[in-house]
Design a protein around this motif. Sequence first.
Motif, PDB file in Angstrom:
ATOM      1  N   VAL A  75       0.776  -1.170   0.064  1.00 51.24           N
ATOM      2  CA  VAL A  75      -0.148   0.103   0.018  1.00 51.24           C
ATOM      3  C   VAL A  75       0.956   1.166   0.060  1.00 51.24           C
ATOM      4  O   VAL A  75       0.379   2.238  -0.284  1.00 51.24           O
ATOM      5  CB  VAL A  75      -0.943  -0.089   1.306  1.00 51.24           C
ATOM      6  CG1 VAL A  75      -0.059   0.194   2.592  1.00 51.24           C
ATOM      7  CG2 VAL A  75      -1.921   0.994   1.073  1.00 51.24           C
ATOM      8  N   PHE A  76       2.012   1.142   0.490  1.00 50.87           N
ATOM      9  CA  PHE A  76       3.055   2.383   0.528  1.00 50.87           C
ATOM     10  C   PHE A  76       3.063   2.859  -0.980  1.00 50.87           C
ATOM     11  O   PHE A  76       3.368   4.232  -1.047  1.00 50.87           O
ATOM     12  CB  PHE A  76       4.382   1.962   1.109  1.00 50.87           C
ATOM     13  CG  PHE A  76       5.240   3.180   1.228  1.00 50.87           C
ATOM     14  CD1 PHE A  76       5.065   4.027   2.351  1.00 50.87           C
ATOM     15  CD2 PHE A  76       6.225   3.488   0.458  1.00 50.87           C
ATOM     16  CE1 PHE A  76       5.835   5.199   2.503  1.00 50.87           C
ATOM     17  CE2 PHE A  76       7.208   4.578   0.578  1.00 50.87           C
ATOM     18  CZ  PHE A  76       6.907   5.390   1.615  1.00 50.87           C
ATOM     19  N   LEU A  77       3.331   1.974  -1.962  1.00 50.46           N
ATOM     20  CA  LEU A  77       3.426   2.531  -3.248  1.00 50.46           C
ATOM     21  C   LEU A  77       2.320   3.389  -3.884  1.00 50.46           C
ATOM     22  O   LEU A  77       2.202   4.225  -4.579  1.00 50.46           O
ATOM     23  CB  LEU A  77       3.575   1.375  -4.224  1.00 50.46           C
ATOM     24  CG  LEU A  77       5.158   0.800  -4.277  1.00 50.46           C
ATOM     25  CD1 LEU A  77       5.168  -0.352  -5.236  1.00 50.46           C
ATOM     26  CD2 LEU A  77       6.176   1.897  -4.744  1.00 50.46           C
ATOM     27  N   PHE A  78       0.959   2.884  -3.276  1.00 49.85           N
ATOM     28  CA  PHE A  78      -0.377   3.612  -3.776  1.00 49.85           C
ATOM     29  C   PHE A  78      -0.173   4.812  -3.069  1.00 49.85           C
ATOM     30  O   PHE A  78      -0.530   5.979  -3.587  1.00 49.85           O
ATOM     31  CB  PHE A  78      -1.433   2.642  -3.082  1.00 49.85           C
ATOM     32  CG  PHE A  78      -1.714   1.540  -3.898  1.00 49.85           C
ATOM     33  CD1 PHE A  78      -2.538   1.848  -5.142  1.00 49.85           C
ATOM     34  CD2 PHE A  78      -1.323   0.504  -3.737  1.00 49.85           C
ATOM     35  CE1 PHE A  78      -2.899   0.805  -6.078  1.00 49.85           C
ATOM     36  CE2 PHE A  78      -1.581  -0.493  -4.337  1.00 49.85           C
ATOM     37  CZ  PHE A  78      -2.465  -0.444  -5.576  1.00 49.85           C
ATOM     38  N   TRP A  79       0.188   5.000  -1.637  1.00 53.08           N
ATOM     39  CA  TRP A  79       0.333   6.283  -0.960  1.00 53.08           C
ATOM     40  C   TRP A  79       1.529   7.315  -1.870  1.00 53.08           C
ATOM     41  O   TRP A  79       1.170   8.594  -1.921  1.00 53.08           O
ATOM     42  CB  TRP A  79       0.873   6.230   0.356  1.00 53.08           C
ATOM     43  CG  TRP A  79      -0.097   5.570   1.335  1.00 53.08           C
ATOM     44  CD1 TRP A  79      -1.338   5.341   1.048  1.00 53.08           C
ATOM     45  CD2 TRP A  79      -0.028   4.886   2.330  1.00 53.08           C
ATOM     46  NE1 TRP A  79      -1.809   4.411   1.910  1.00 53.08           N
ATOM     47  CE2 TRP A  79      -0.932   4.064   2.730  1.00 53.08           C
ATOM     48  CE3 TRP A  79       1.298   4.471   3.326  1.00 53.08           C
ATOM     49  CZ2 TRP A  79      -1.157   3.394   3.884  1.00 53.08           C
ATOM     50  CZ3 TRP A  79       1.332   3.734   4.493  1.00 53.08           C
ATOM     51  CH2 TRP A  79       0.012   3.315   4.810  1.00 53.08           C
ATOM     52  N   VAL A 234       0.801   9.817   1.048  1.00 51.92           N
ATOM     53  CA  VAL A 234       1.759   9.104   2.075  1.00 51.92           C
ATOM     54  C   VAL A 234       1.536   9.779   3.717  1.00 51.92           C
ATOM     55  O   VAL A 234       1.994   9.022   4.663  1.00 51.92           O
ATOM     56  CB  VAL A 234       3.143   9.169   1.551  1.00 51.92           C
ATOM     57  CG1 VAL A 234       3.703  10.657   1.615  1.00 51.92           C
ATOM     58  CG2 VAL A 234       4.175   8.416   2.377  1.00 51.92           C
ATOM     59  N   THR A 235       1.453  11.072   3.655  1.00 56.02           N
ATOM     60  CA  THR A 235       1.439  11.448   5.078  1.00 56.02           C
ATOM     61  C   THR A 235       0.387  10.760   5.960  1.00 56.02           C
ATOM     62  O   THR A 235       0.754  10.521   7.151  1.00 56.02           O
ATOM     63  CB  THR A 235       1.120  12.892   5.046  1.00 56.02           C
ATOM     64  OG1 THR A 235      -0.075  13.325   4.119  1.00 56.02           O
ATOM     65  CG2 THR A 235       1.990  13.789   4.461  1.00 56.02           C
ATOM     66  N   VAL A 236      -0.882  10.787   5.535  1.00 58.60           N
ATOM     67  CA  VAL A 236      -2.032  10.263   6.068  1.00 58.60           C
ATOM     68  C   VAL A 236      -1.629   8.596   6.217  1.00 58.60           C
ATOM     69  O   VAL A 236      -1.872   7.960   7.595  1.00 58.60           O
ATOM     70  CB  VAL A 236      -3.340  10.381   5.357  1.00 58.60           C
ATOM     71  CG1 VAL A 236      -4.358   9.562   5.916  1.00 58.60           C
ATOM     72  CG2 VAL A 236      -3.541  11.799   5.179  1.00 58.60           C
ATOM     73  N   GLY A 237      -1.128   8.018   5.304  1.00 56.97           N
ATOM     74  CA  GLY A 237      -0.943   6.444   5.463  1.00 56.97           C
ATOM     75  C   GLY A 237       0.288   6.317   6.570  1.00 56.97           C
ATOM     76  O   GLY A 237      -0.091   5.342   7.468  1.00 56.97           O
ATOM     77  N   LEU A 259      11.374   8.420   5.916  1.00 55.77           N
ATOM     78  CA  LEU A 259      12.524   8.887   5.033  1.00 55.77           C
ATOM     79  C   LEU A 259      12.598   8.907   3.583  1.00 55.77           C
ATOM     80  O   LEU A 259      12.992   9.646   2.839  1.00 55.77           O
ATOM     81  CB  LEU A 259      13.868   7.897   5.303  1.00 55.77           C
ATOM     82  CG  LEU A 259      15.245   8.163   4.528  1.00 55.77           C
ATOM     83  CD1 LEU A 259      15.709   9.530   5.255  1.00 55.77           C
ATOM     84  CD2 LEU A 259      16.287   7.142   4.970  1.00 55.77           C
ATOM     85  N   VAL A 260      11.797   7.695   3.008  1.00 55.98           N
ATOM     86  CA  VAL A 260      11.653   7.425   1.860  1.00 55.98           C
ATOM     87  C   VAL A 260      10.648   8.778   1.160  1.00 55.98           C
ATOM     88  O   VAL A 260      10.870   9.319   0.026  1.00 55.98           O
ATOM     89  CB  VAL A 260      11.014   6.230   1.332  1.00 55.98           C
ATOM     90  CG1 VAL A 260      10.589   6.155  -0.113  1.00 55.98           C
ATOM     91  CG2 VAL A 260      12.118   5.146   1.478  1.00 55.98           C
ATOM     92  N   SER A 261       9.494   9.123   1.914  1.00 53.33           N
ATOM     93  CA  SER A 261       8.745  10.034   1.634  1.00 53.33           C
ATOM     94  C   SER A 261       9.242  11.549   1.575  1.00 53.33           C
ATOM     95  O   SER A 261       8.661  12.294   0.852  1.00 53.33           O
ATOM     96  CB  SER A 261       7.454  10.273   2.672  1.00 53.33           C
ATOM     97  OG  SER A 261       7.868  10.763   3.774  1.00 53.33           O
ATOM     98  N   VAL A 262      10.406  11.784   2.167  1.00 50.67           N
ATOM     99  CA  VAL A 262      10.932  13.148   1.880  1.00 50.67           C
ATOM    100  C   VAL A 262      11.912  13.223   0.773  1.00 50.67           C
ATOM    101  O   VAL A 262      12.380  14.489   0.560  1.00 50.67           O
ATOM    102  CB  VAL A 262      11.678  13.655   3.284  1.00 50.67           C
ATOM    103  CG1 VAL A 262      10.794  13.795   4.642  1.00 50.67           C
ATOM    104  CG2 VAL A 262      12.869  12.837   3.751  1.00 50.67           C
ATOM    105  N   LEU A 263      12.342  12.118   0.455  1.00 49.55           N
ATOM    106  CA  LEU A 263      13.309  11.995  -1.023  1.00 49.55           C
ATOM    107  C   LEU A 263      12.710  13.103  -2.148  1.00 49.55           C
ATOM    108  O   LEU A 263      13.573  13.804  -2.588  1.00 49.55           O
ATOM    109  CB  LEU A 263      13.511  10.705  -1.216  1.00 49.55           C
ATOM    110  CG  LEU A 263      14.454   9.917  -0.192  1.00 49.55           C
ATOM    111  CD1 LEU A 263      14.642   8.530  -0.780  1.00 49.55           C
ATOM    112  CD2 LEU A 263      15.766  10.467   0.171  1.00 49.55           C
ATOM    113  N   PRO A 264      11.678  13.000  -2.387  1.00 48.71           N
ATOM    114  CA  PRO A 264      11.137  13.831  -3.752  1.00 48.71           C
ATOM    115  C   PRO A 264      11.139  15.249  -3.237  1.00 48.71           C
ATOM    116  O   PRO A 264      11.482  15.959  -4.235  1.00 48.71           O
ATOM    117  CB  PRO A 264       9.709  13.488  -3.922  1.00 48.71           C
ATOM    118  CG  PRO A 264       9.562  11.921  -3.198  1.00 48.71           C
ATOM    119  CD  PRO A 264      10.409  11.837  -2.043  1.00 48.71           C
TER     120      PRO A 264
END
Length: 286
Positions: A75-79, A234-237, A259-264
Amino acid sequence: MSHSVTPLQRISPTSKAVVMFVMTLFALYCLAPVWWLIVGATKPDGTLFTGSGFWFTDISIVENLRTLFQAQNGVFLFWIRNSLAYAVGGALVSTLISVMMGYALAKYPFPGRGAVFGAVLAAVFIPAPIFAIPLYLMFSGSGLINTFWSVFIPCIVSPFGVYLSRIYAAESVPDEVIEAGRIDGAGELRIFFKVGIKMMAPAMLTIFLFQFVSIWTNYLLPSLMLADARLQPVTVGLIAWQQLRGNPVGYSTVVTGALVSVLPIVILFLSLQSFWSKGLAAGAIK
């Protein structure tokens, strides 16, 4: 022979030391959580709160990434996909609308123009979370709750973007250029898209970056609007995973996801930093 003294040379060593001390504290305050996040993302599951949080022990970043992307059927990929759709799409549309509105406010006199710009300026100072509940009630009445549009539509509105475009267009797009286009037979839309947008490119890039970061880090609005996990950003997830208190998704997986979510954002900021700083500085001077 006299030597001129610069303002910087007139500052006493004690003042310089105090300033450096305060700046160092601020830098540590900002960078310490980032360093903890990097170190925490490398720790094996179940060891996040053991040992020092600021230095590496057993590095298992590959295993953590594999667990992250396989957790709860991926589900992380969907987020991440949803966050990209909201942030990229919303920032692009918002930038175009802001530039068009700012250009119109700067170049076309019409009754009430000052009142409209005053309303935009007032909206800049109103915190965005105040609009969350009214927007929820409005979208609830229109049947858009728990849809992509309930998050995307509010994302395309940026009072700060309109404000920056207005002041940038007033100084960067000469009236003589617009008048020359009209004499050559070009319509207003053609003048805007062929001339105005090119001259306002630095402001557009600044608005896009601000809006992208604002949408990517937004939590309150999508948490109110979306109940379907496949639509959430991704924040809500990640907050939902954190509230599981380590079961069935471990804390190390949550930290790795953070950590992965802040990379973009980091990649976008570093790649466009020079353009962004030039546009913001030019807008401030103008």
